[in-house]
Design a protein around this motif. Structure first.
Motif, PDB file in Angstrom:
ATOM      1  N   ILE A   8      61.020  38.704 106.930  1.00 16.26           N
ATOM      2  CA  ILE A   8      61.042  38.914 105.477  1.00 16.26           C
ATOM      3  C   ILE A   8      61.172  37.579 104.753  1.00 16.26           C
ATOM      4  O   ILE A   8      60.447  37.299 103.784  1.00 16.26           O
ATOM      5  N   LYS A   9      62.075  36.736 105.248  1.00 19.14           N
ATOM      6  CA  LYS A   9      62.315  35.448 104.585  1.00 19.14           C
ATOM      7  C   LYS A   9      61.111  34.521 104.728  1.00 19.14           C
ATOM      8  O   LYS A   9      60.698  33.867 103.751  1.00 19.14           O
ATOM      9  N   ARG A  10      60.535  34.434 105.921  1.00 21.04           N
ATOM     10  CA  ARG A  10      59.375  33.553 106.090  1.00 21.04           C
ATOM     11  C   ARG A  10      58.219  33.994 105.210  1.00 21.04           C
ATOM     12  O   ARG A  10      57.541  33.173 104.589  1.00 21.04           O
ATOM     13  N   CYS A  11      57.983  35.321 105.146  1.00 24.09           N
ATOM     14  CA  CYS A  11      56.880  35.819 104.336  1.00 24.09           C
ATOM     15  C   CYS A  11      57.103  35.480 102.862  1.00 24.09           C
ATOM     16  O   CYS A  11      56.153  35.113 102.144  1.00 24.09           O
ATOM     17  N   TRP A  12      58.342  35.562 102.404  1.00 29.39           N
ATOM     18  CA  TRP A  12      58.633  35.192 101.026  1.00 29.39           C
ATOM     19  C   TRP A  12      58.499  33.678 100.819  1.00 29.39           C
ATOM     20  O   TRP A  12      57.876  33.227  99.852  1.00 29.39           O
ATOM     21  N   ASP A  13      59.091  32.909 101.708  1.00 29.06           N
ATOM     22  CA  ASP A  13      59.074  31.450 101.556  1.00 29.06           C
ATOM     23  C   ASP A  13      57.648  30.905 101.551  1.00 29.06           C
ATOM     24  O   ASP A  13      57.338  29.966 100.808  1.00 29.06           O
ATOM     25  N   GLU A  14      56.771  31.485 102.358  1.00 29.29           N
ATOM     26  CA  GLU A  14      55.405  30.967 102.481  1.00 29.29           C
ATOM     27  C   GLU A  14      54.451  31.550 101.449  1.00 29.29           C
ATOM     28  O   GLU A  14      53.428  30.931 101.129  1.00 29.29           O
ATOM     29  N   ASN A  15      54.769  32.744 100.929  1.00 24.90           N
ATOM     30  CA  ASN A  15      53.806  33.446 100.070  1.00 24.90           C
ATOM     31  C   ASN A  15      54.370  33.974  98.758  1.00 24.90           C
ATOM     32  O   ASN A  15      53.607  34.482  97.925  1.00 24.90           O
ATOM     33  N   GLU A  16      55.718  33.902  98.594  1.00 23.45           N
ATOM     34  CA  GLU A  16      56.384  34.581  97.478  1.00 23.45           C
ATOM     35  C   GLU A  16      55.935  36.047  97.421  1.00 23.45           C
ATOM     36  O   GLU A  16      55.571  36.591  96.381  1.00 23.45           O
ATOM     37  N   TYR A  17      56.009  36.672  98.584  1.00 26.05           N
ATOM     38  CA  TYR A  17      55.522  38.047  98.757  1.00 26.05           C
ATOM     39  C   TYR A  17      56.582  38.811  99.537  1.00 26.05           C
ATOM     40  O   TYR A  17      56.956  38.430 100.664  1.00 26.05           O
ATOM     41  N   ASN A  18      57.097  39.894  98.935  1.00 27.92           N
ATOM     42  CA  ASN A  18      58.134  40.696  99.572  1.00 27.92           C
ATOM     43  C   ASN A  18      57.526  41.760 100.477  1.00 27.92           C
ATOM     44  O   ASN A  18      56.501  42.365 100.132  1.00 27.92           O
ATOM     45  N   ILE A  19      58.170  42.004 101.604  1.00 31.97           N
ATOM     46  CA  ILE A  19      57.764  43.076 102.512  1.00 31.97           C
ATOM     47  C   ILE A  19      58.983  43.919 102.855  1.00 31.97           C
ATOM     48  O   ILE A  19      60.109  43.440 102.845  1.00 31.97           O
ATOM     49  N   CYS A  20      58.739  45.184 103.151  1.00 33.33           N
ATOM     50  CA  CYS A  20      59.834  46.070 103.538  1.00 33.33           C
ATOM     51  C   CYS A  20      60.228  45.778 104.987  1.00 33.33           C
ATOM     52  O   CYS A  20      59.483  45.138 105.734  1.00 33.33           O
ATOM     53  N   PRO A  21      61.398  46.240 105.448  1.00 35.56           N
ATOM     54  CA  PRO A  21      61.842  45.912 106.806  1.00 35.56           C
ATOM     55  C   PRO A  21      60.976  46.502 107.914  1.00 35.56           C
ATOM     56  O   PRO A  21      60.936  45.959 109.029  1.00 35.56           O
ATOM     57  N   HIS A  22      60.275  47.615 107.635  1.00 30.71           N
ATOM     58  CA  HIS A  22      59.382  48.186 108.643  1.00 30.71           C
ATOM     59  C   HIS A  22      58.127  47.334 108.774  1.00 30.71           C
ATOM     60  O   HIS A  22      57.704  46.972 109.885  1.00 30.71           O
ATOM     61  N   THR A  23      57.551  46.984 107.635  1.00 35.23           N
ATOM     62  CA  THR A  23      56.406  46.081 107.638  1.00 35.23           C
ATOM     63  C   THR A  23      56.780  44.769 108.306  1.00 35.23           C
ATOM     64  O   THR A  23      55.961  44.166 109.025  1.00 35.23           O
ATOM     65  N   ALA A  24      58.013  44.325 108.097  1.00 35.43           N
ATOM     66  CA  ALA A  24      58.468  43.056 108.665  1.00 35.43           C
ATOM     67  C   ALA A  24      58.399  43.043 110.189  1.00 35.43           C
ATOM     68  O   ALA A  24      58.187  41.988 110.795  1.00 35.43           O
TER      69      ALA A  24
END
Length: 470
Positions: free
Chosen positions: A373-389
């Protein structure tokens, strides 16, 4: 097209009868008697279709004109998808390092279940109004199915819905999306147990064919094949978005709980779609242990950041095993008897057939979920749910080994999981709708471990039938 049981002990039924049911009378799960094939030419013709039209084309492979005339079928899908918040229905977003995410969460309950349940609700309404018949739906939910099913049928005069959720094992938002619905045809129970515990109630009640018939009892979960059928559409759509020339294989990464998506995918593959799958799971799910040796013992379920995946046994495995055993009903009956006794034992040939299409990735606990979740946000400013994560975690770890296009199925909106997002130390998304949920009144019934859940729910179904006879 007729539908038969994976266990071979029930008579074949029409599409309508399959839709308006749950488990088959022998305890098995319905599948089509034959699986049609699609050519590359057909895929090319489908490549540019809008999502509702693609849904019509895929569904018409399994629903005969005599069951639902083409014009009515088209209207069912058009009406269902008109409730979605984006015109594409399933947008694919491209992120850093080749990560592709198929957003399946733009329906009313903000989860992928809306893609099929919005249609299922319209199918129910279509047939029940035609026959002036009442039906009661029974739902065991691990988080998202309950709210999607409620949104599909709330306010219907011909349908009552009983939803059973695992108290304290889903997020506050997930629970409120069910308990704040005050329509008179919606009945919510919060139970002190896991989703696997609650599923025993479903099996017990559907295991009584006379009771099911008397009370017109049905299930909108993915044990209902109509759900799986409609979920095939987003498998085809994702493939055609990534490979519009239909000339290569695509890897689809499926965060997996009840295994409805991968079952839909396996059927699409049987039809000729060039796809392979990764089932991304947490360590509650027995899939990784099954795929290692074909054997495992079922145990306890523990709470994780991905509550919809806190399921020990993915019940759609019965369908996958049937497909991989080439329709060996006797074998499936034996396997499922062992499952009922807490054991799984899969023959080598069935296991090898599974491995040819599916691999399993087990996330390394909540810390890896938070890291993704954190890497996806840090690299894209894009939130994902924990299942998608969990699917994204697989991609981050194995992207260099993936040959050809791939996509992660984003199964729910991050708006539903503020606790997991906050724990991952990234900005927590919010919306006025979520804030309104937190202020809304609730209605539910709590059931404790020492109560007879099956008897209580049975009595509720009988009460509903008395008030709203068919």
């Amino acid at each position: 097209m007729k539908y038969h049981s994976t266990r071979g002990g029930a008579a074949s039924v029409t599409f309508k009868d399959m839709l308006l049911s749950g488990y088959a009378s022998d305890g098995g799960m319905y599948l089509p008697e034959s699986i049609p094939t699609v050519s590359r030419e057909t895929l090319l013709a489908w490549a540019d279709l809008p999502y509702p039209e693609l849904a019509c084309q895929v569904a018409s492979c399994f629903i005969h004109d005599s069951d639902v005339p083409p014009a009515d079928l088209r209207q069912i899908f058009v009406q269902a998808y008109s409730t979605f918040s984006v015109p594409e229905i399933v947008p694919l977003v491209h992120k850093k390092d080749g990560l592709v995410i198929a957003e399946l969460f733009h329906g009313r309950s903000l989860a992928f279940k809306d893609l099929s349940l919005a249609c299922l609700g319209n199918f129910y309404n279509y047939f029940l109004r035609e026959e002036n018949r009442h039906m009661t739906l029974l739902v065991c939910t691990s988080g998202d199915t309950g709210s999607a099913a409620i949104e599909a049928v709330r306010g219907f005069d011909k349908v009552d819905i009983i939803v059973m959720l695992p108290r304290g094992r889903i997020t506050q938002i997930q629970e409120l999306m069910m308990t704040t619905v005050l329509d008179s045809n919606v009945h919510v129970y919060r139970m002190d147990g896991s989703s696997d515990d609650i599923d025993v109630v479903v099996r017990d009640l559907f295991g009584d064919p006379a009771f099911v018939e008397k009370h017109n009892l049905a299930s909108p979960s993915s044990l209902n094949f109509t759900r799986v059928l409609v979920q095939m559409v987003h498998i085809f759509y994702t493939y055609l978005q990534l490979c519009p020339a239909a000339d290569g294989e695509v890897e689809i990464i499926c965060p997996t709980g009840g295994a409805g998506n991968v079952t839909a995918g396996m059927l699409a593959r049987e039809m000729g779609l060039p796809v392979r799958f990764v089932c991304a799971v947490n360590d509650n799910n027995v899939l990784s242990r099954i795929m290692d040796s074909g054997e495992c013992n079922l145990g306890d379920v523990h709470v994780t950041l991905a509550p919809a995946m806190d399921i020990q046994f993915a019940y759609n495995l019965e369908r996958i095993w049937y497909l991989c055993s080439k329709g060996n009903s006797a074998l499936i009956t034996k396997i499922m008897k062992d499952v009922d006794n807490g054991k799984v034992n899969i023959p080598v040939d069935v296991l090898n057939a599974m491995k040819s299409a599916i691999k399993v990735y087990t996330v390394e606990g909540d810390e890896e979920i938070k890291s993704a979740i954190k890497r996806c946000w840090d690299e894209n400013e894009y939130n994902i749910c924990p299942h998608t994560a969990i699917g994204v975690a697989y991609y981050y770890k194995h992207s260099k080994d993936i040959k050809g296009p791939s996509a992660v199925l984003a199964t729910a909106s991050p708006l539903k999981f503020p606790e997991a997002i906050e724990a991952s130390q990234v900005p927590v998304p919010s919306s006025e709708r979520m804030n309104q949920l937190l202020r809304s009144p609730v209605h539910h019934v709590d059931l404790e471990k020492d109560q007879d859940w099956t008897a209580i729910v049975r009595a509720k179904i009988e009460e509903i039938s008395k008030q709203k006879p068919s």
